[in-house]
Motif scaffolding. Sequence first.
Motif, PDB file in Angstrom:
ATOM      1  N   ARG A 104      -6.683  10.677  -0.805  1.00  0.00           N
ATOM      2  CA  ARG A 104      -5.991  11.240  -1.356  1.00  0.00           C
ATOM      3  C   ARG A 104      -4.383  10.511  -2.057  1.00  0.00           C
ATOM      4  O   ARG A 104      -4.937  10.082  -0.963  1.00  0.00           O
ATOM      5  CB  ARG A 104      -5.654  12.830  -1.050  1.00  0.00           C
ATOM      6  CG  ARG A 104      -5.123  13.171   0.014  1.00  0.00           C
ATOM      7  CD  ARG A 104      -4.812  14.641   0.791  1.00  0.00           C
ATOM      8  NE  ARG A 104      -4.564  14.447   1.872  1.00  0.00           N
ATOM      9  CZ  ARG A 104      -2.351  14.485   2.109  1.00  0.00           C
ATOM     10  NH1 ARG A 104      -2.563  15.362   1.241  1.00  0.00           N
ATOM     11  NH2 ARG A 104      -2.224  14.871   3.342  1.00  0.00           N
ATOM     12  N   VAL A 105      -3.950  11.319  -2.698  1.00  0.00           N
ATOM     13  CA  VAL A 105      -2.646  11.072  -2.595  1.00  0.00           C
ATOM     14  C   VAL A 105      -1.250  11.867  -2.620  1.00  0.00           C
ATOM     15  O   VAL A 105      -1.850  12.695  -3.853  1.00  0.00           O
ATOM     16  CB  VAL A 105      -3.151  10.274  -4.541  1.00  0.00           C
ATOM     17  CG1 VAL A 105      -1.553   9.712  -4.883  1.00  0.00           C
ATOM     18  CG2 VAL A 105      -3.722   8.952  -4.200  1.00  0.00           C
ATOM     19  N   ASP A 106      -0.638  11.368  -1.716  1.00  0.00           N
ATOM     20  CA  ASP A 106       0.865  12.446  -2.170  1.00  0.00           C
ATOM     21  C   ASP A 106       2.158  11.305  -2.877  1.00  0.00           C
ATOM     22  O   ASP A 106       1.275  10.538  -2.871  1.00  0.00           O
ATOM     23  CB  ASP A 106       0.688  12.898  -0.635  1.00  0.00           C
ATOM     24  CG  ASP A 106       1.004  12.151   0.703  1.00  0.00           C
ATOM     25  OD1 ASP A 106       1.533  10.889  -0.216  1.00  0.00           O
ATOM     26  OD2 ASP A 106       1.323  12.475   1.617  1.00  0.00           O
ATOM     27  N   ILE A 148     -10.441  13.321  -2.917  1.00  0.00           N
ATOM     28  CA  ILE A 148     -12.200  12.885  -2.333  1.00  0.00           C
ATOM     29  C   ILE A 148     -12.794  12.896  -1.486  1.00  0.00           C
ATOM     30  O   ILE A 148     -11.708  12.061  -0.074  1.00  0.00           O
ATOM     31  CB  ILE A 148     -12.232  11.549  -3.684  1.00  0.00           C
ATOM     32  CG1 ILE A 148     -11.691  11.354  -5.260  1.00  0.00           C
ATOM     33  CG2 ILE A 148     -13.695  10.394  -3.339  1.00  0.00           C
ATOM     34  CD1 ILE A 148     -12.813  12.181  -5.911  1.00  0.00           C
ATOM     35  N   THR A 149     -14.342  13.025  -0.899  1.00  0.00           N
ATOM     36  CA  THR A 149     -14.375  13.257   0.153  1.00  0.00           C
ATOM     37  C   THR A 149     -15.520  12.213  -0.004  1.00  0.00           C
ATOM     38  O   THR A 149     -16.426  12.014  -0.154  1.00  0.00           O
ATOM     39  CB  THR A 149     -15.078  13.995   0.686  1.00  0.00           C
ATOM     40  OG1 THR A 149     -14.209  15.435   0.431  1.00  0.00           O
ATOM     41  CG2 THR A 149     -15.768  14.331   1.302  1.00  0.00           C
ATOM     42  N   PRO A 150     -15.300  11.112   0.903  1.00  0.00           N
ATOM     43  CA  PRO A 150     -16.150   9.949   0.767  1.00  0.00           C
ATOM     44  C   PRO A 150     -17.687   9.943   1.083  1.00  0.00           C
ATOM     45  O   PRO A 150     -16.941   9.724   2.213  1.00  0.00           O
ATOM     46  CB  PRO A 150     -15.667   8.715   0.739  1.00  0.00           C
ATOM     47  CG  PRO A 150     -14.372   8.907   1.360  1.00  0.00           C
ATOM     48  CD  PRO A 150     -14.230  10.391   1.704  1.00  0.00           C
ATOM     49  N   ILE A 151     -18.872  10.120   1.152  1.00  0.00           N
ATOM     50  CA  ILE A 151     -19.731  10.438   2.056  1.00  0.00           C
ATOM     51  C   ILE A 151     -20.721   9.249   1.686  1.00  0.00           C
ATOM     52  O   ILE A 151     -20.999   8.389   0.703  1.00  0.00           O
ATOM     53  CB  ILE A 151     -20.563  12.034   2.510  1.00  0.00           C
ATOM     54  CG1 ILE A 151     -21.332  12.820   0.425  1.00  0.00           C
ATOM     55  CG2 ILE A 151     -19.403  13.443   2.106  1.00  0.00           C
ATOM     56  CD1 ILE A 151     -21.669  13.552   0.515  1.00  0.00           C
ATOM     57  N   ASP A 152     -21.986   9.059   2.937  1.00  0.00           N
ATOM     58  CA  ASP A 152     -22.653   8.410   2.607  1.00  0.00           C
ATOM     59  C   ASP A 152     -24.643   8.799   2.280  1.00  0.00           C
ATOM     60  O   ASP A 152     -25.512   8.459   1.562  1.00  0.00           O
ATOM     61  CB  ASP A 152     -23.141   7.068   3.812  1.00  0.00           C
ATOM     62  CG  ASP A 152     -22.398   6.242   4.112  1.00  0.00           C
ATOM     63  OD1 ASP A 152     -22.086   5.615   3.144  1.00  0.00           O
ATOM     64  OD2 ASP A 152     -21.204   7.049   4.802  1.00  0.00           O
ATOM     65  N   GLY A 153     -23.773   9.939   2.321  1.00  0.00           N
ATOM     66  CA  GLY A 153     -25.368  10.824   1.877  1.00  0.00           C
ATOM     67  C   GLY A 153     -25.405  12.183   2.105  1.00  0.00           C
ATOM     68  O   GLY A 153     -24.660  12.770   3.085  1.00  0.00           O
ATOM     69  N   TRP A 154     -25.907  12.848   2.066  1.00  0.00           N
ATOM     70  CA  TRP A 154     -25.960  14.300   2.523  1.00  0.00           C
ATOM     71  C   TRP A 154     -27.686  15.067   2.630  1.00  0.00           C
ATOM     72  O   TRP A 154     -28.377  14.678   2.226  1.00  0.00           O
ATOM     73  CB  TRP A 154     -25.850  15.294   1.973  1.00  0.00           C
ATOM     74  CG  TRP A 154     -25.949  15.723   0.037  1.00  0.00           C
ATOM     75  CD1 TRP A 154     -26.875  17.082   0.093  1.00  0.00           C
ATOM     76  CD2 TRP A 154     -26.193  15.231  -0.959  1.00  0.00           C
ATOM     77  NE1 TRP A 154     -26.941  16.922  -1.234  1.00  0.00           N
ATOM     78  CE2 TRP A 154     -26.763  16.056  -1.760  1.00  0.00           C
ATOM     79  CE3 TRP A 154     -25.187  14.152  -1.698  1.00  0.00           C
ATOM     80  CZ2 TRP A 154     -26.618  15.762  -3.016  1.00  0.00           C
ATOM     81  CZ3 TRP A 154     -25.055  13.682  -2.628  1.00  0.00           C
ATOM     82  CH2 TRP A 154     -26.554  14.680  -3.573  1.00  0.00           C
ATOM     83  N   TYR A 155     -27.815  16.304   3.199  1.00  0.00           N
ATOM     84  CA  TYR A 155     -29.069  16.806   3.973  1.00  0.00           C
ATOM     85  C   TYR A 155     -29.440  18.213   2.910  1.00  0.00           C
ATOM     86  O   TYR A 155     -28.582  18.879   2.616  1.00  0.00           O
ATOM     87  CB  TYR A 155     -29.233  17.345   5.502  1.00  0.00           C
ATOM     88  CG  TYR A 155     -29.184  15.544   5.861  1.00  0.00           C
ATOM     89  CD1 TYR A 155     -30.373  14.869   6.046  1.00  0.00           C
ATOM     90  CD2 TYR A 155     -27.664  15.062   6.226  1.00  0.00           C
ATOM     91  CE1 TYR A 155     -29.722  13.772   6.820  1.00  0.00           C
ATOM     92  CE2 TYR A 155     -28.247  14.307   7.749  1.00  0.00           C
ATOM     93  CZ  TYR A 155     -28.636  13.441   7.586  1.00  0.00           C
ATOM     94  OH  TYR A 155     -28.197  12.236   8.548  1.00  0.00           O
TER      95      TYR A 155
END
Length: 221
Positions: A48-50, A97-104
Amino acid sequence: MCGRLSQYRGIHDFVETLGMPEVWRNNVGDQALGRYNVAPTTSVAVLRVDEAGPRADLVKWGWRPHWATDRAAPINARVEKVAHGPFFRAIWPHRAITPIDGWYEWVDEGGPKKQPYYIRRRDRRPSLCASIGQFTNSEHDGFVIITANAQGGLVDVHDRRPVVFEPDLAREWIAAGMPNEHAEQMVLNLGEPSEAFEWYRVGTAVGNVRNQGAELIEQRQ
Protein backbone atom coordinates in the motif's frame (compact mmCIF):
# COMPACT_ATOMS: atom_id res chain seq x y z
CA MET A 1 -13.35 -17.42 -2.84
CA CYS A 2 -13.29 -19.94 -0.03
CA GLY A 3 -10.52 -18.50 2.09
CA ARG A 4 -7.18 -20.16 1.43
CA LEU A 5 -4.31 -18.78 -0.62
CA SER A 6 -0.61 -19.11 -1.35
CA GLN A 7 2.04 -16.42 -0.99
CA TYR A 8 5.37 -18.13 -1.46
CA ARG A 9 7.42 -15.60 -3.42
CA GLY A 10 9.21 -12.70 -1.77
CA ILE A 11 8.21 -9.05 -1.46
CA HIS A 12 10.78 -8.03 -4.07
CA ASP A 13 9.10 -10.34 -6.60
CA PHE A 14 5.70 -8.86 -5.82
CA VAL A 15 6.96 -5.27 -6.01
CA GLU A 16 8.65 -6.03 -9.34
CA THR A 17 5.35 -7.34 -10.70
CA LEU A 18 3.57 -4.23 -9.45
CA GLY A 19 6.08 -2.13 -11.36
CA MET A 20 6.81 0.53 -8.75
CA PRO A 21 10.58 1.17 -8.60
CA GLU A 22 10.30 3.56 -5.67
CA VAL A 23 11.99 2.86 -2.36
CA TRP A 24 9.67 0.71 -0.25
CA ARG A 25 9.50 0.44 3.51
CA ASN A 26 9.71 -3.32 3.76
CA ASN A 27 8.31 -4.56 7.06
CA VAL A 28 8.01 -8.11 5.77
CA GLY A 29 11.62 -9.09 5.07
CA ASP A 30 13.75 -9.95 2.07
CA GLN A 31 13.37 -13.72 2.04
CA ALA A 32 10.79 -15.71 0.12
CA LEU A 33 7.64 -16.02 2.19
CA GLY A 34 7.35 -19.74 1.46
CA ARG A 35 3.67 -19.95 2.46
CA TYR A 36 1.70 -22.38 0.34
CA ASN A 37 -1.36 -22.68 2.60
CA VAL A 38 -2.38 -19.35 4.10
CA ALA A 39 -5.50 -19.38 6.25
CA PRO A 40 -7.77 -16.56 7.43
CA THR A 41 -6.86 -14.65 10.63
CA THR A 42 -3.14 -15.13 9.91
CA SER A 43 -0.81 -12.36 8.79
CA VAL A 44 -0.51 -11.78 5.05
CA ALA A 45 1.83 -9.47 3.13
CA VAL A 46 0.03 -6.44 1.66
CA LEU A 47 1.30 -3.54 -0.42
CA ARG A 48 0.00 0.00 0.00
CA VAL A 49 0.92 3.67 -0.05
CA ASP A 50 0.60 6.08 2.88
CA GLU A 51 1.65 9.68 3.39
CA ALA A 52 5.32 8.62 3.53
CA GLY A 53 5.24 6.50 0.37
CA PRO A 54 5.05 2.79 -0.57
CA ARG A 55 5.26 0.16 2.13
CA ALA A 56 4.92 -3.60 2.59
CA ASP A 57 3.41 -4.92 5.82
CA LEU A 58 2.12 -8.11 7.38
CA VAL A 59 -1.56 -7.60 8.19
CA LYS A 60 -4.19 -9.95 9.61
CA TRP A 61 -6.49 -11.41 6.97
CA GLY A 62 -9.96 -10.49 8.19
CA TRP A 63 -11.61 -7.34 9.53
CA ARG A 64 -14.81 -6.13 11.11
CA PRO A 65 -15.89 -2.73 12.46
CA HIS A 66 -15.78 -2.19 16.20
CA TRP A 67 -19.57 -2.40 16.49
CA ALA A 68 -19.92 -5.77 14.72
CA THR A 69 -19.07 -8.01 17.66
CA ASP A 70 -21.83 -10.51 16.89
CA ARG A 71 -20.07 -12.11 13.94
CA ALA A 72 -16.69 -13.37 12.83
CA ALA A 73 -14.49 -10.96 10.92
CA PRO A 74 -15.08 -11.40 7.16
CA ILE A 75 -12.06 -12.10 4.98
CA ASN A 76 -13.67 -10.94 1.73
CA ALA A 77 -15.92 -8.09 0.65
CA ARG A 78 -18.43 -8.38 -2.18
CA VAL A 79 -17.76 -5.85 -4.91
CA GLU A 80 -21.49 -5.22 -5.28
CA LYS A 81 -21.78 -3.81 -1.76
CA VAL A 82 -18.35 -2.80 -0.55
CA ALA A 83 -18.46 0.84 -1.64
CA HIS A 84 -21.86 1.70 -0.14
CA GLY A 85 -22.71 -0.70 2.66
CA PRO A 86 -22.19 0.39 6.28
CA PHE A 87 -20.03 -2.58 7.23
CA PHE A 88 -16.95 -1.54 5.25
CA ARG A 89 -17.58 2.20 5.15
CA ALA A 90 -14.72 3.07 7.50
CA ILE A 91 -12.08 1.22 5.47
CA TRP A 92 -13.32 1.71 1.91
CA PRO A 93 -10.91 4.67 1.38
CA HIS A 94 -7.93 2.66 2.71
CA ARG A 95 -6.88 0.61 -0.29
CA ALA A 96 -4.12 -1.96 -0.69
CA ILE A 97 -2.95 -4.70 -3.02
CA THR A 98 -2.64 -8.24 -1.72
CA PRO A 99 -0.15 -10.03 -3.99
CA ILE A 100 -0.76 -13.76 -4.07
CA ASP A 101 0.65 -16.64 -6.08
CA GLY A 102 -2.72 -18.37 -6.22
CA TRP A 103 -5.73 -19.51 -4.23
CA TYR A 104 -7.67 -22.69 -3.52
CA GLU A 105 -11.28 -23.73 -3.92
CA TRP A 106 -13.07 -26.96 -2.99
CA VAL A 107 -15.51 -28.58 -5.43
CA ASP A 108 -18.09 -31.30 -4.76
CA GLU A 109 -17.41 -33.88 -7.48
CA GLY A 110 -19.41 -36.68 -5.90
CA GLY A 111 -16.60 -38.26 -3.89
CA PRO A 112 -16.40 -38.76 -0.12
CA LYS A 113 -14.60 -35.40 0.21
CA LYS A 114 -14.65 -32.21 -1.82
CA GLN A 115 -11.87 -31.94 -4.39
CA PRO A 116 -9.44 -29.02 -3.88
CA TYR A 117 -8.42 -26.93 -6.89
CA TYR A 118 -5.59 -24.45 -7.22
CA ILE A 119 -6.14 -21.29 -9.29
CA ARG A 120 -3.34 -19.07 -10.60
CA ARG A 121 -2.56 -16.77 -13.50
CA ARG A 122 -1.79 -18.56 -16.75
CA ASP A 123 1.33 -16.46 -17.19
CA ARG A 124 2.45 -17.53 -13.67
CA ARG A 125 2.82 -13.92 -12.51
CA PRO A 126 1.48 -13.03 -9.05
CA SER A 127 -2.16 -12.02 -8.85
CA LEU A 128 -2.54 -8.44 -7.60
CA CYS A 129 -5.77 -8.54 -5.59
CA ALA A 130 -7.76 -5.41 -4.78
CA SER A 131 -8.08 -5.06 -1.01
CA ILE A 132 -9.11 -2.60 1.68
CA GLY A 133 -8.28 -2.52 5.36
CA GLN A 134 -7.50 -0.81 8.61
CA PHE A 135 -3.81 0.01 8.86
CA THR A 136 -3.27 1.85 12.12
CA ASN A 137 -0.62 -0.32 13.76
CA SER A 138 -3.12 -1.53 16.37
CA GLU A 139 -4.70 -4.79 17.42
CA HIS A 140 -7.80 -3.90 15.40
CA ASP A 141 -5.93 -3.82 12.09
CA GLY A 142 -6.96 -6.19 9.33
CA PHE A 143 -7.86 -6.35 5.66
CA VAL A 144 -10.30 -8.00 3.27
CA ILE A 145 -9.97 -9.01 -0.38
CA ILE A 146 -12.65 -7.71 -2.73
CA THR A 147 -14.46 -10.44 -4.68
CA ALA A 148 -16.72 -10.47 -7.73
CA ASN A 149 -18.86 -13.04 -9.52
CA ALA A 150 -16.85 -15.73 -11.25
CA GLN A 151 -16.91 -15.78 -15.04
CA GLY A 152 -16.43 -18.36 -17.77
CA GLY A 153 -14.98 -21.68 -16.69
CA LEU A 154 -14.17 -20.40 -13.23
CA VAL A 155 -17.86 -20.75 -12.39
CA ASP A 156 -17.33 -24.52 -12.36
CA VAL A 157 -14.85 -24.13 -9.52
CA HIS A 158 -16.51 -21.42 -7.43
CA ASP A 159 -19.08 -18.66 -7.88
CA ARG A 160 -16.75 -15.94 -6.53
CA ARG A 161 -13.25 -14.81 -7.45
CA PRO A 162 -10.89 -12.11 -6.19
CA VAL A 163 -10.77 -8.87 -8.18
CA VAL A 164 -7.29 -9.07 -9.75
CA PHE A 165 -5.75 -6.06 -11.45
CA GLU A 166 -3.11 -5.72 -14.12
CA PRO A 167 -0.06 -3.83 -12.74
CA ASP A 168 -1.02 -0.41 -14.12
CA LEU A 169 -4.47 -0.63 -12.56
CA ALA A 170 -3.04 -1.98 -9.31
CA ARG A 171 -0.77 1.06 -9.07
CA GLU A 172 -3.75 3.31 -9.71
CA TRP A 173 -5.77 1.48 -7.05
CA ILE A 174 -3.29 2.32 -4.28
CA ALA A 175 -2.39 5.81 -5.52
CA ALA A 176 -3.02 8.62 -3.05
CA GLY A 177 -5.98 10.84 -3.69
CA MET A 178 -7.96 8.61 -6.05
CA PRO A 179 -11.70 9.43 -5.81
CA ASN A 180 -13.85 6.77 -4.17
CA GLU A 181 -16.24 6.81 -7.12
CA HIS A 182 -13.45 5.93 -9.53
CA ALA A 183 -12.24 3.16 -7.23
CA GLU A 184 -15.72 1.66 -7.26
CA GLN A 185 -15.83 1.62 -11.06
CA MET A 186 -12.42 -0.03 -11.15
CA VAL A 187 -13.40 -3.00 -9.01
CA LEU A 188 -16.77 -3.32 -10.74
CA ASN A 189 -15.48 -3.28 -14.29
CA LEU A 190 -11.71 -3.69 -14.63
CA GLY A 191 -10.77 -6.93 -12.89
CA GLU A 192 -8.97 -9.62 -14.90
CA PRO A 193 -11.29 -12.02 -16.82
CA SER A 194 -11.39 -15.75 -16.20
CA GLU A 195 -9.27 -16.33 -19.31
CA ALA A 196 -6.29 -14.91 -17.42
CA PHE A 197 -6.32 -17.88 -15.02
CA GLU A 198 -5.84 -21.63 -15.00
CA TRP A 199 -7.09 -24.13 -12.44
CA TYR A 200 -6.40 -27.77 -11.70
CA ARG A 201 -6.87 -30.46 -9.07
CA VAL A 202 -4.40 -30.70 -6.18
CA GLY A 203 -4.01 -33.13 -3.30
CA THR A 204 -6.25 -33.13 -0.26
CA ALA A 205 -3.36 -32.32 2.09
CA VAL A 206 -4.09 -28.63 1.59
CA GLY A 207 -7.19 -29.12 3.73
CA ASN A 208 -4.97 -29.18 6.82
CA VAL A 209 -3.64 -25.66 7.45
CA ARG A 210 -0.58 -27.11 9.18
CA ASN A 211 0.60 -28.54 5.88
CA GLN A 212 2.94 -26.32 3.89
CA GLY A 213 5.30 -26.83 0.96
CA ALA A 214 5.41 -26.69 -2.81
CA GLU A 215 3.86 -30.15 -3.13
CA LEU A 216 0.50 -28.63 -2.18
CA ILE A 217 0.22 -26.84 -5.54
CA GLU A 218 1.33 -29.79 -7.68
CA GLN A 219 -1.27 -30.95 -10.17
CA ARG A 220 -3.07 -34.23 -9.43
CA GLN A 221 -5.29 -36.38 -11.61
